[in-house]
Design a protein around this motif. Structure first.
Motif, mmCIF file in Angstrom:
data_model
loop_
_atom_site.group_PDB
_atom_site.id
_atom_site.type_symbol
_atom_site.label_atom_id
_atom_site.label_comp_id
_atom_site.label_asym_id
_atom_site.label_seq_id
_atom_site.Cartn_x
_atom_site.Cartn_y
_atom_site.Cartn_z
ATOM 1 N N ARG A 154 8.290 20.653 27.348
ATOM 2 C CA ARG A 154 9.025 21.241 28.476
ATOM 3 C C ARG A 154 8.124 21.298 29.718
ATOM 4 N N PHE A 155 8.710 20.878 30.840
ATOM 5 C CA PHE A 155 8.033 20.982 32.125
ATOM 6 C C PHE A 155 8.811 21.944 33.003
ATOM 7 N N LYS A 156 8.115 22.890 33.571
ATOM 8 C CA LYS A 156 8.750 23.813 34.515
ATOM 9 C C LYS A 156 8.773 23.169 35.890
ATOM 10 N N THR A 157 9.642 23.682 36.734
ATOM 11 C CA THR A 157 9.723 23.173 38.090
ATOM 12 C C THR A 157 8.615 23.781 38.944
ATOM 13 N N LYS A 158 8.197 23.027 39.921
ATOM 14 C CA LYS A 158 7.228 23.526 40.883
ATOM 15 C C LYS A 158 7.977 24.396 41.889
ATOM 16 N N ARG A 159 7.426 25.538 42.253
ATOM 17 C CA ARG A 159 8.065 26.463 43.199
ATOM 18 C C ARG A 159 7.387 26.352 44.557
ATOM 19 N N ASP A 160 8.177 26.152 45.564
ATOM 20 C CA ASP A 160 7.715 25.973 46.936
ATOM 21 C C ASP A 160 8.186 27.164 47.766
ATOM 22 N N PRO A 161 7.313 27.773 48.595
ATOM 23 C CA PRO A 161 7.737 28.918 49.413
ATOM 24 C C PRO A 161 8.943 28.611 50.317
ATOM 25 N N LEU A 162 9.051 27.391 50.824
ATOM 26 C CA LEU A 162 10.190 27.031 51.666
ATOM 27 C C LEU A 162 11.503 27.138 50.883
ATOM 28 N N PHE A 163 11.537 26.551 49.681
ATOM 29 C CA PHE A 163 12.752 26.599 48.878
ATOM 30 C C PHE A 163 13.061 28.028 48.436
ATOM 31 N N THR A 164 12.046 28.799 48.100
ATOM 32 C CA THR A 164 12.255 30.200 47.725
ATOM 33 C C THR A 164 12.859 30.966 48.885
ATOM 34 N N SER A 165 12.358 30.732 50.084
ATOM 35 C CA SER A 165 12.899 31.386 51.285
ATOM 36 C C SER A 165 14.338 30.952 51.561
ATOM 37 N N LEU A 166 14.618 29.660 51.412
ATOM 38 C CA LEU A 166 15.981 29.164 51.626
ATOM 39 C C LEU A 166 16.966 29.776 50.637
ATOM 40 N N TRP A 167 16.593 29.840 49.355
ATOM 41 C CA TRP A 167 17.480 30.434 48.348
ATOM 42 C C TRP A 167 17.684 31.921 48.603
ATOM 43 N N THR A 168 16.609 32.621 48.990
ATOM 44 C CA THR A 168 16.732 34.047 49.291
ATOM 45 C C THR A 168 17.674 34.251 50.474
ATOM 46 N N ALA A 169 17.515 33.447 51.520
ATOM 47 C CA ALA A 169 18.393 33.545 52.691
ATOM 48 C C ALA A 169 19.843 33.235 52.313
ATOM 49 N N LEU A 170 20.051 32.225 51.478
ATOM 50 C CA LEU A 170 21.400 31.868 51.038
ATOM 51 C C LEU A 170 22.059 33.023 50.280
ATOM 52 N N ILE A 171 21.314 33.656 49.394
ATOM 53 C CA ILE A 171 21.852 34.792 48.638
ATOM 54 C C ILE A 171 22.162 35.961 49.566
ATOM 55 N N LEU A 172 21.281 36.224 50.523
ATOM 56 C CA LEU A 172 21.534 37.319 51.472
ATOM 57 C C LEU A 172 22.765 37.051 52.335
ATOM 58 N N VAL A 173 22.904 35.830 52.821
ATOM 59 C CA VAL A 173 24.073 35.480 53.642
ATOM 60 C C VAL A 173 25.350 35.579 52.808
ATOM 61 N N ALA A 174 25.317 35.097 51.574
ATOM 62 C CA ALA A 174 26.500 35.189 50.707
ATOM 63 C C ALA A 174 26.880 36.649 50.479
ATOM 64 N N ASN A 175 25.892 37.502 50.247
ATOM 65 C CA ASN A 175 26.169 38.930 50.063
ATOM 66 C C ASN A 175 26.734 39.555 51.330
ATOM 67 N N LEU A 176 26.185 39.185 52.460
ATOM 68 C CA LEU A 176 26.672 39.723 53.733
ATOM 69 C C LEU A 176 28.124 39.317 53.979
ATOM 70 N N VAL A 177 28.436 38.057 53.734
ATOM 71 C CA VAL A 177 29.808 37.574 53.938
ATOM 72 C C VAL A 177 30.788 38.300 53.019
ATOM 73 N N ILE A 178 30.411 38.444 51.765
ATOM 74 C CA ILE A 178 31.324 39.081 50.803
ATOM 75 C C ILE A 178 31.485 40.575 51.087
ATOM 76 N N LEU A 179 30.391 41.227 51.467
ATOM 77 C CA LEU A 179 30.436 42.678 51.671
ATOM 78 C C LEU A 179 30.766 43.076 53.111
ATOM 79 N N TRP A 180 31.030 42.096 53.973
ATOM 80 C CA TRP A 180 31.331 42.354 55.384
ATOM 81 C C TRP A 180 32.462 43.378 55.587
ATOM 82 N N PRO A 181 33.536 43.336 54.805
ATOM 83 C CA PRO A 181 34.606 44.338 54.980
ATOM 84 C C PRO A 181 34.112 45.782 54.837
#
Length: 149
Positions: free
Chosen positions: A2-29
């Motif tokens: 088994r090989f694990k994936t390499k983690r890059d700070p850019l991708f981690t930041s992009l995924w974190t931002a995506l999750i935050l935006v999705a939460n904001l959109v859903i919880l906007w009401p």
């Protein structure tokens, strides 16, 4: 193996931002009208929010590449591919990361071209890229290596 994936700070930041935006959109009401809480609408907001957050987290965290007896098993969240070693024709270093089928979390990636894939290739980012390539070549010594720098 088994090989694990390499983690890059850019991708981690992009995924974190995506999750935050999705939460904001859903919880906007809730932000616009706190009365939603008293009218029973909380469940209608929280359940989709938890599901979307769990799905995005699963896609970002559960990425691995497993060498099995006859196939390379590439897995990222709900997406899974079984690539027979004899179907692999080429490995490209430094592929285009923004188009195609990719299960990565780093810009340091390789593209595996194979004959039976719907898109013809998959982009992966194993933590130990050289050992990963050596293992692929050991299982199919006709694989060509292309360096697209």
């Amino acid at each position: 193996m088994r090989f694990k994936t390499k983690r890059d700070p850019l991708f981690t930041s992009l995924w974190t931002a995506l999750i935050l935006v999705a939460n904001l959109v859903i919880l906007w009401p809730l932000l616009l009208d706190p009365q939603v809480l008293s009218s029973g609408g909380l469940v209608g907001l929280i359940v989709p929010d938890v599901l979307v957050t769990a799905l995005l987290g699963w896609l970002a965290i559960d990425i691995s590449y497993v060498f099995k007896e006859e196939v390379l098993f590439v897995k990222g969240g709900m997406f899974r591919s079984k690539i027979r070693y004899e179907e692999i024709t080429q490995i490209t270093r430094h592929p285009n990361l923004w188009v195609g089928y990719r299960l990565i979390s780093s810009r340091d990636a390789i593209e595996i071209h194979y004959r039976t894939g719907a898109l013809g290739s998959v982009v992966v980012s194993p933590a130990d890229q050289e050992r990963f390539i050596e293992e692929l070549i050991r299982r199919n010594n006709s694989i060509q290596i292309v360096d697209r720098s």
